[in-house]
Design a protein around this motif. Structure first.
Motif, PDB file in Angstrom:
ATOM      1  N   THR A   1      -1.023  10.931   3.128  1.00 34.93           N
ATOM      2  CA  THR A   1      -1.470   9.745   3.857  1.00 34.93           C
ATOM      3  C   THR A   1      -0.623   9.548   5.101  1.00 34.93           C
ATOM      4  O   THR A   1       0.524  10.006   5.167  1.00 34.93           O
ATOM      5  CB  THR A   1      -1.376   8.472   2.990  1.00 34.93           C
TER       6      THR A   1
ATOM      7  N   GLY B   1      -1.766   4.352   5.631  1.00 36.64           N
ATOM      8  CA  GLY B   1      -2.331   4.543   4.310  1.00 36.64           C
ATOM      9  C   GLY B   1      -3.640   5.280   4.288  1.00 36.64           C
ATOM     10  O   GLY B   1      -4.333   5.309   3.267  1.00 36.64           O
TER      11      GLY B   1
ATOM     12  N   THR C   1       0.104   3.612   0.275  1.00 36.71           N
ATOM     13  CA  THR C   1      -1.200   3.021   0.521  1.00 36.71           C
ATOM     14  C   THR C   1      -1.419   1.846  -0.417  1.00 36.71           C
ATOM     15  O   THR C   1      -0.973   1.888  -1.576  1.00 36.71           O
ATOM     16  CB  THR C   1      -2.325   4.058   0.308  1.00 36.71           C
TER      17      THR C   1
ATOM     18  N   LEU D   1      -9.791   6.965  -0.452  1.00 38.18           N
ATOM     19  CA  LEU D   1      -8.940   6.374   0.575  1.00 38.18           C
ATOM     20  C   LEU D   1      -9.662   6.304   1.911  1.00 38.18           C
ATOM     21  O   LEU D   1     -10.525   7.142   2.188  1.00 38.18           O
ATOM     22  CB  LEU D   1      -7.658   7.206   0.742  1.00 38.18           C
TER      23      LEU D   1
END
Length: 474
Positions: free
Chosen positions: A246, A250, A431, A471
């Motif tokens: 990441t 994040g 994150t 994500l």
């Protein structure tokens, strides 16, 4: 070798671990590292208890965390201050504790003023507005740089590092000696090829080793909790120096090629020729039990294992070295709950618990301290607990603390092995969606443990696709 059923293994592990773990030291005095009247705050402070919610203290029942809180309370009483602190230990696994804290802070059902967060939870709790921004003075230049970075999110400080953690490699010196290895101490730069070569030597000399010996090494490879994620991140970070899954916001930052290199590294580390079969079902307690019982010669574990293992193994039997390649940073940070009615007093408590002397006390008790001074300042001592270097004793007078210490009373490995390992450690992905990342990551890696695992290329492509779903990405 047959695999033991999970419940039986967990019960056996818990029993042996409870015998190995010892309680912290007795309470004495300590310097005032933040006691006294709290500073003025925007709203009126409500006198009463400051409740600190935390997971289990690995230094044992009545361990060092409770001793530090008891000392802070003593100092407040001596000054006539109307605040006291109380430690609440949350039951269950780390995932269960996270869920409890999230639910309590979101609903306001529990009056927690200070929460002890795993380093991976800080972005989530900060982004959700469940903890308060803290003054920068709480994390000064004495805090190990890599550790200090775990306390921030979005450019603001949301926590103060309390105790740290990092992956280490424990090994049996006596097994290596019995197998004919003339220099049984691993160097600081020993890589996985060296470890695997030594495992080959051990396997060839199996008839000279105890009957309990089964396979070369073990680690926490259970995909049902954080263990496989940690081992996977260590392998991925080792395969490509500087690689992170990441970015600082994040967002997912990986590529199929980088994932494939990481999978190749993880597969190499966990080959059946080297790895205890039970590792795929093992957590920290299981692997500690297997290593203490002599089933393996190498173990990836956290710093608290140094004290725990020395309760049954001598310094001549047990060695510890930096984990080959990159090691993951762990640990817990103290944050002040958004809904606390005692914010200023809570800040005073956090300052005390994360101050220089408290960190030295945590180091002496078996934790990884977060401050450089705890490792390097010869004049810094812990007066809150039993004097450094003095063994704790059971009611019968039997010595219970066999951890080797240096001339200043610190754990013998602290300056030469533990501090450099912390300074060079890597973080897991940062994150607010860490839970989704870990579940996705471990779920895909677990396919390597099946009867017909996919190729690295196929698994890398699948993992890339799944992480993009879990994500936000560029």
């Amino acid at each position: 070798m047959s695999r033991r059923p999970g419940r039986v293994r967990r019960a056996a592990s818990a029993a042996l671990l409870s015998l190995l773990l010892v309680a912290g030291c007795d309470t004495g005095g300590a310097e005032d590292a933040g006691g006294g009247q709290p500073a003025a705050s925007g709203a009126a402070e409500v006198p009463g208890e400051i409740v600190l919610a935390s997971g289990r203290d690995v230094t044992g029942r009545g361990g060092i965390r409770q001793q530090l809180i008891t000392e802070w309370n003593r100092q407040q009483e001596a000054k006539g201050v109307a605040y006291r602190a109380r430690l609440v230990e949350l039951p269950g696994s780390a995932d269960q504790q996270r869920s409890q804290l999230l639910g309590a802070l979101q609903s306001g059902s529990a009056e927690y003023d200070v929460v002890n967060l795993d380093v991976t939870w800080v972005p989530e709790f900060a982004a959700a507005g469940l903890v308060q921004p803290l003054p920068d003075r709480l994390v000064d230049e004495d805090v190990i740089k890599s550790v200090a970075e775990t306390a921030r999110w979005g450019g603001k400080l949301y926590a103060a590092p309390f105790n740290s953690d990092v992956g280490l490699l424990f090994y049996r010196r006596d097994y290596l000696t019995s197998a004919g290895v003339t220099r049984p101490d691993l160097g600081k730069d020993a890589g996985w090829p060296v470890v695997q070569q030594l495992i080959g030597v051990l396997d060839a000399a199996r008839n000279r080793l105890p009957a309990a010996y089964a396979k070369g090494w073990t680690s926490q490879l259970d995909a049902s909790y954080e263990g496989l994620t940690v081992n996977g991140v260590e392998a991925f970070a080792s395969a490509a120096d500087g690689f992170s899954l990441t970015d600082k916001e994040g967002r997912y930052a990986g590529s199929v090629a980088e994932l494939q290199a990481g999978l190749d590294e993880l597969r190499n580390r966990t080959q059946a020729a080297y790895t205890l079969p039970d590792a795929v079902h093992s957590d920290e307690a299981d692997t500690l039990t297997d290593f203490a019982a002599g089933r393996t010669a190498f173990l990836r574990h956290w710093p608290y294992a140094y004290r725990t293992l020395h309760q049954s193994l001598s310094a001549e039997q047990l060695g510890v070295a930096p984990l080959p390649g990159k090691a993951v940073l762990g640990g817990q940070n103290l944050a002040v709950a958004r809904g606390s009615q005692r914010t200023a007093a809570a800040l005073q408590l956090v300052a005390f618990l994360t101050g220089k002397e408290s960190e030295r006390c945590l180091l002496d008790a078996g934790f990884a301290a977060t401050r450089v001074s705890a490792y390097e300042d010869g004049a810094l001592t812990c007066t809150t607990a039993k004097p450094a270097g003095q063994a704790a004793a059971s009611p019968t007078g039997e010595r219970t603390d066999r951890m080797p210490r240096d001339g200043n009373g610190r754990p013998a490995y602290a300056r030469g092995t533990l501090l450099p390992a912390l300074e060079n450690a890597v973080q897991r992905p940062r994150t607010p969606l860490y839970g989704a990342f870990s579940q996705t990551f471990a779920g895909q890696l677990a396919r390597l443990q099946g009867g017909t695992p996919p190729s690295d290329a196929q698994l890398a492509a699948d993992l890339d696709r799944q992480l993009k779903r879990a994500l936000p990405s560029h």
